[in-house]
Enzyme design. Structure first.
Site, PDB file in Angstrom:
ATOM      1  N   LYS A 120      -7.297  25.461   2.014  1.00  0.00           N
ATOM      2  CA  LYS A 120      -8.669  25.969   2.036  1.00  0.00           C
ATOM      3  C   LYS A 120      -8.910  26.903   0.861  1.00  0.00           C
ATOM      4  O   LYS A 120     -10.000  26.929   0.273  1.00  0.00           O
ATOM      5  CB  LYS A 120      -8.940  26.688   3.361  1.00  0.00           C
ATOM      6  N   HIS A 122      -8.188 -20.495   0.925  1.00  0.00           N
ATOM      7  CA  HIS A 122      -9.176 -19.967   1.861  1.00  0.00           C
ATOM      8  C   HIS A 122      -8.560 -19.627   3.212  1.00  0.00           C
ATOM      9  O   HIS A 122      -9.093 -19.953   4.271  1.00  0.00           O
ATOM     10  CB  HIS A 122     -10.349 -20.925   2.008  1.00  0.00           C
TER      11      HIS A 122
END
Length: 497
Positions: A132, A263
């Site tokens: 922080k 595919h």
């Protein structure tokens, strides 16, 4: 004096870092086993308990949870200086912490009362505090970042950009740590946790998704997701899907094997006496579909294989290894990606749906075949059935696979009914002059009627493998016996959507 607080479970590289800190007049605070390791190495370190005035207590559960520690990490330089001075709080400019190994210990089947002691409290609290306050504090949670820290200390300090990067990495670590604890506790005595939390790193943006108007990225540090191509263009979204399908099937095949995927469906699968033979056989199953495909091979790629690969268009080739000569030859195919086949990474399957996800876990497959027809498969038919059953697992439903004992012959996939899949497989084989005579068929799900069996038998198939379980199993079985077809039930369905 600048201070660094060092408190690590994994002591890899910590002595090298500490020596550099000391040599650059940075004082060290430490505790527990870390302090002991530093002193044994002749590196001066002040105990956190001497700094705070409070001893470690509760069997080490409380060591760093103190305002003089968290104030030193959270205090804003130039804003909180008076408060820090009033309470005797010194600035801690570097924090080096890694956590109790909860993830590792949770795999050891420990009683909960033992495992819970590996939940780190002080470590995450300090990491979050330092992160922080990244504008003033550098936080190190990974020994891999120690070289960066050493260079920063030697050059006079961390840049704000470096501190922000380290803070982001630290929050990522605590998020993963909390996720592991949450998943474990939410999953006690359950197959799946009530709340399911996952994290994947190494995110890379892709050119686009399945189609050019869609955005996409890939995440992951291992397996297929963590691979970097040895050559060729950037991997696409569809490439990753096809490689995953090809590799998953290839890993199940023994000996020299090749799987060709287009595919997301296999369009050619073959075994051979050598790797080249298996590739040529797989390619010839459907040479049209093999153009622009993904190819997975089970063994080493040499120049003979490379020559054949270069004679056509292959999107991706993945194999355990490539000879230097083969790689040099394949450089002429500048757009073709080469990948090294990585070890398997077991994991749950996750798919997104509107508002959530589906999670699927596949247990290790246990073969429990039952011959239900009057005629048992011959030895050759049994080998062919094994191959067909492995391939059908990776073909889109509804799937029918025609095969002999070394290769697929016809593949029918993705149809809305099983009869059309059976007809499609025959049609595809006929296009390339291949006959169904003597083949076997694999069906990913039970046959609801005998019509699929009749179509396959009329084309020349002699044996069939399927899960069984239809209310009309007896009708299908009667037809198999009438046609002289050997039929095996597996009890396992292989739908793939």
């Amino acid at each position: 004096m600048t201070l660094a607080l060092l408190s690590v479970w994994d002591k890899t590289g910590i002595l090298d870092l500490a020596r550099v800190l000391t040599a650059n007049n940075i004082g060290i605070l430490s505790s527990g086993g870390t302090a002991k390791a530093l002193r044994e190495a002749g590196i001066p370190a002040k105990d956190v308990s001497d700094y705070t005035g409070f001893p470690e207590m509760m069997d080490g559960r409380v060591k760093t949870l103190h305002p003089k520690v968290h104030g030193g990490l959270l205090g804003r330089r130039g804003t909180d200086d008076d408060v820090m001075m009033k309470h005797g709080i010194e600035r801690i400019d570097i924090l080096c912490v890694n956590l109790y190994p909860f993830e590792e210990m949770s795999k050891k089947d420990l009683p909960l009362e033992e495992l819970i002691e590996f939940v780190d409290i002080g470590g995450p609290a300090m990491i979050r505090a330092a992160s922080k306050n990244y504008k003033d504090v550098a936080v190190l949670t990974d020994p891999a970042d120690y070289p960066l820290a050493i260079e920063a200390v030697k050059s006079g300090g961390f840049t704000e950009e470096q501190r922000l990067h380290l803070a982001a990495k630290a929050f990522t670590r605590t998020a993963a740590y909390d996720a592991a604890i949450s998943n474990y506790l939410n999953g006690i005595d359950k197959e799946f946790p009530d709340v399911y939390t996952v994290q994947f790193g190494n995110g890379r943006k892709l050119r686009y998704g399945e189609n050019p108007h869609q955005l996409a990225a890939v995440y992951g540090t291992s397996g297929i997701a963590g691979q970097t191509a040895l050559q060729g263009k950037e991997m696409s979204y569809n490439n990753y899907l096809d490689v995953h399908a090809a590799v998953s099937l290839c890993r199940e095949l023994d000996g020299f094997a090749t799987v060709i995927v287009k595919h997301n469906n296999p369009c050619g699968v073959a075994l051979g006496k050598n790797q080249l033979e298996s590739y040529l056989k797989a390619r010839d199953v459907d040479p049209v579909s093999a153009y622009g495909s993904v190819v997975a091979m089970s063994t080493h790629v040499d120049t003979e294989i490379a020559k054949e690969i270069c004679s056509t268009f292959v999107e991706v080739l993945i194999a355990p290894s490539f000879s230097d000569e083969a790689r040099e030859m394949m450089k002429t195919k500048q757009n073709m990606r080469l990948l090294i086949l990585p070890p398997v990474v077991p994991a749950d399957e996750i798919r997104t749906i509107d508002g959530g996800i589906l999670v699927q876990r596949t247990p290790a497959y246990t073969e429990d075949w039952k011959v239900v027809s009057k005629r048992a498969p011959t030895a050759d038919e049994a080998e062919a059935l094994k191959l067909a059953w492995k391939v059908v697992k990776y073909a889109k439903s509804n799937a029918i696979i025609y095969a002999n004992k070394t290769e697929t012959v016809g593949i029918g996939v993705g149809q809305m009914n099983r009869v059309d899949s059976a007809k499609l497989g025959i049609q595809k084989a006929a296009e390339f002059g291949r006959t169904m005579k003597g083949t076997v068929i694999g069906s990913d799900a039970f046959l609801p009627f005998a019509d699929t069996l009749e179509v396959a038998a009329a084309a020349g198939a002699t044996a069939l493998i399927q899960p069984g379980g239809s209310i009309r199993d007896n009708e299908v079985l009667e037809k198999a016996d009438e046609l002289g077809i050997a039929m095996v039930f597996t009890g396992t369905r292989h739908f793939r959507h």
